[in-house]
Write an enzyme that holds these catalytic residues in place. Structure first.
Site, PDB file in Angstrom:
ATOM      1  N   ASP A 286       0.859  -1.189   0.000  1.00 40.94           N
ATOM      2  CA  ASP A 286       0.000   0.000   0.000  1.00 40.94           C
ATOM      3  C   ASP A 286       0.890   1.232   0.000  1.00 40.94           C
ATOM      4  O   ASP A 286       1.844   1.332   0.788  1.00 40.94           O
ATOM      5  CB  ASP A 286      -0.899  -0.006   1.245  1.00 40.94           C
ATOM      6  CG  ASP A 286      -1.966   1.075   1.175  1.00 40.94           C
ATOM      7  OD1 ASP A 286      -3.019   0.821   0.573  1.00 40.94           O
ATOM      8  OD2 ASP A 286      -1.717   2.172   1.713  1.00 40.94           O
TER       9      ASP A 286
ATOM     10  N   ASN B   4      -3.059  12.924  -3.620  1.00 41.57           N
ATOM     11  CA  ASN B   4      -4.222  13.354  -4.405  1.00 41.57           C
ATOM     12  C   ASN B   4      -4.696  14.741  -3.977  1.00 41.57           C
ATOM     13  O   ASN B   4      -5.016  15.598  -4.814  1.00 41.57           O
ATOM     14  CB  ASN B   4      -5.368  12.352  -4.263  1.00 41.57           C
ATOM     15  CG  ASN B   4      -5.217  11.162  -5.193  1.00 41.57           C
ATOM     16  OD1 ASN B   4      -4.595  11.252  -6.250  1.00 41.57           O
ATOM     17  ND2 ASN B   4      -5.781  10.031  -4.795  1.00 41.57           N
TER      18      ASN B   4
ATOM     19  N   HIS C   4      -5.696  14.581  -8.649  1.00 39.79           N
ATOM     20  CA  HIS C   4      -5.889  13.170  -8.989  1.00 39.79           C
ATOM     21  C   HIS C   4      -5.112  12.766 -10.240  1.00 39.79           C
ATOM     22  O   HIS C   4      -4.728  11.605 -10.377  1.00 39.79           O
ATOM     23  CB  HIS C   4      -7.378  12.884  -9.174  1.00 39.79           C
ATOM     24  CG  HIS C   4      -8.148  12.896  -7.884  1.00 39.79           C
ATOM     25  ND1 HIS C   4      -8.187  11.815  -7.037  1.00 39.79           N
ATOM     26  CD2 HIS C   4      -8.873  13.874  -7.286  1.00 39.79           C
ATOM     27  CE1 HIS C   4      -8.930  12.104  -5.980  1.00 39.79           C
ATOM     28  NE2 HIS C   4      -9.350  13.358  -6.102  1.00 39.79           N
TER      29      HIS C   4
ATOM     30  N   ASP D 250      -2.762   9.555 -10.402  1.00 41.99           N
ATOM     31  CA  ASP D 250      -2.797   8.521 -11.435  1.00 41.99           C
ATOM     32  C   ASP D 250      -1.396   8.254 -11.991  1.00 41.99           C
ATOM     33  O   ASP D 250      -1.014   7.101 -12.229  1.00 41.99           O
ATOM     34  CB  ASP D 250      -3.729   8.938 -12.574  1.00 41.99           C
ATOM     35  CG  ASP D 250      -5.199   8.838 -12.200  1.00 41.99           C
ATOM     36  OD1 ASP D 250      -5.506   8.241 -11.151  1.00 41.99           O
ATOM     37  OD2 ASP D 250      -6.042   9.353 -12.968  1.00 41.99           O
TER      38      ASP D 250
ATOM     39  N   GLU E 204      -4.837   2.456  -4.024  1.00 41.48           N
ATOM     40  CA  GLU E 204      -3.366   2.452  -4.040  1.00 41.48           C
ATOM     41  C   GLU E 204      -2.789   1.161  -3.474  1.00 41.48           C
ATOM     42  O   GLU E 204      -1.618   1.111  -3.094  1.00 41.48           O
ATOM     43  CB  GLU E 204      -2.835   3.650  -3.244  1.00 41.48           C
ATOM     44  CG  GLU E 204      -3.092   3.593  -1.745  1.00 41.48           C
ATOM     45  CD  GLU E 204      -4.439   4.169  -1.319  1.00 41.48           C
ATOM     46  OE1 GLU E 204      -4.556   4.569  -0.147  1.00 41.48           O
ATOM     47  OE2 GLU E 204      -5.364   4.219  -2.151  1.00 41.48           O
TER      48      GLU E 204
END
Length: 309
Positions: A168, A176, A181, A185, A211
């Site tokens: 993670d 973010n 965002h 990405d 994630e």
């Protein structure tokens, strides 16, 4: 290896193949959409007309290479097309030369394969879309559920080790919120590329959600899984994100678990132990690896530096 001929497969019917035999072949080829099964079925069906030892199919665009049977010094190869679309190359191999009547028969037989092959390729593409994460190109959660059960059954049947990593990204919500965002990405895409470069060819990587990633390690013991987890952690730390944001750094926490064969552990229990180890890594300071021990509950932080950012 000698190649006797190479040409497009879609041509006029050859008189060496009668209409009844052609219909029987067409009917047989329409019974499956699995590409491997289709080619094996085609190989079996055409043996009465063209004896051969092996069949090879390659489609570079789709990344497919299938070899059935044995190789031989003589080869006849055909590039298959349909309505301008390249369907790949199919070859027959054997120890003696192919004669002209056999080549004519093979061309006619290939006419029966064209549409079933096109359908099998479309089906394969649809399956890949179903089991692939569109952002990262990794396998998705649906693919994980199938692959995990398959590898678990194989490990139990053969008594071989099986391990998983649950990874993670640390403070991803902050990325973010701070950079947007689109930046998030890009981070996920780069992490996916880093994972691909670092794992072995036999390892399977899944984007489990958000994630979080899961890596399935067949025939891998706990120590080997931990070593790989540490390599992944360091590789992620080294990802350069300066073009996304000058001060952006990425770290990851990783939980490691190996299948407890003697305790008849289920795939769900294995994932739960790895997930618990991951959250121990989070609570322990992040940017670290925690290994779940074999009693399905304990975990040990054996290596890894805490996240000081």
């Amino acid at each position: 290896m000698r190649q006797e001929q190479a040409k497009l497969a879609v041509i006029d019917d050859s008189p060496t193949l009668g209409p009844i035999q052609r219909l029987e072949l067409l009917a047989a080829l329409q019974t499956t959409l699995a590409l491997d099964n289709l080619l094996e079925l085609f190989r079996r069906q055409i043996r009465p007309w063209i004896p051969h030892e092996g069949l090879c199919y390659r489609n570079e665009e789709a990344g497919i290479a299938i070899e059935l049977g044995r190789k031989g010094p003589h080869r006849c190869a055909y590039r298959l097309t349909l309505e301008g679309k390249d369907l790949g190359e199919l070859s027959l191999l054997r120890r003696r030369r192919f004669c002209e009547p056999e080549l004519a028969s093979f061309e006619s037989l290939l006419c029966c394969l064209i549409y079933p092959l096109r359908n099998a390729l479309l089906y394969r593409q649809a399956l890949q879309s179903t089991y692939t994460d569109p952002l990262t190109g990794l396998y998705n959660r649906a693919a994980w559920q199938q692959a995990c059960v398959r590898e678990w059954k194989l490990a139990r049947r053969q008594g071989t080790p099986l391990a998983i990593l649950v990874l993670d990204l640390d403070y991803f919500k902050r990325i973010n919120d701070t950079y947007g965002h689109a930046a998030g990405d890009q981070v996920l895409i780069r992490v996916a590329g880093c994972l691909r470069k670092t794992v072995r060819a036999s390892d399977m990587i899944f984007r489990y959600g958000g994630e979080e990633f899961v890596i399935l390690l067949s025939n891998t013991c706990l120590d080997g899984a931990e070593l790989l987890a540490q390599r992944l952690r360091l590789a992620i730390n080294a990802i350069d994100c300066a073009d996304i944001a000058p001060d952006l750094k990425i770290t990851a926490s990783i939980g490691v678990a190996a299948l407890a064969l003697l305790q008849e552990e289920t795939p769900e229990e294995l994932l739960r132990r790895a997930d618990e180890a991951l959250y121990q890594a989070k609570r322990g300071g992040r940017n670290r690896v925690v290994v779940a021990l074999g009693d399905k509950s304990q975990g040990t932080d054996r290596r890894g530096a805490p996240d000081t950012t």
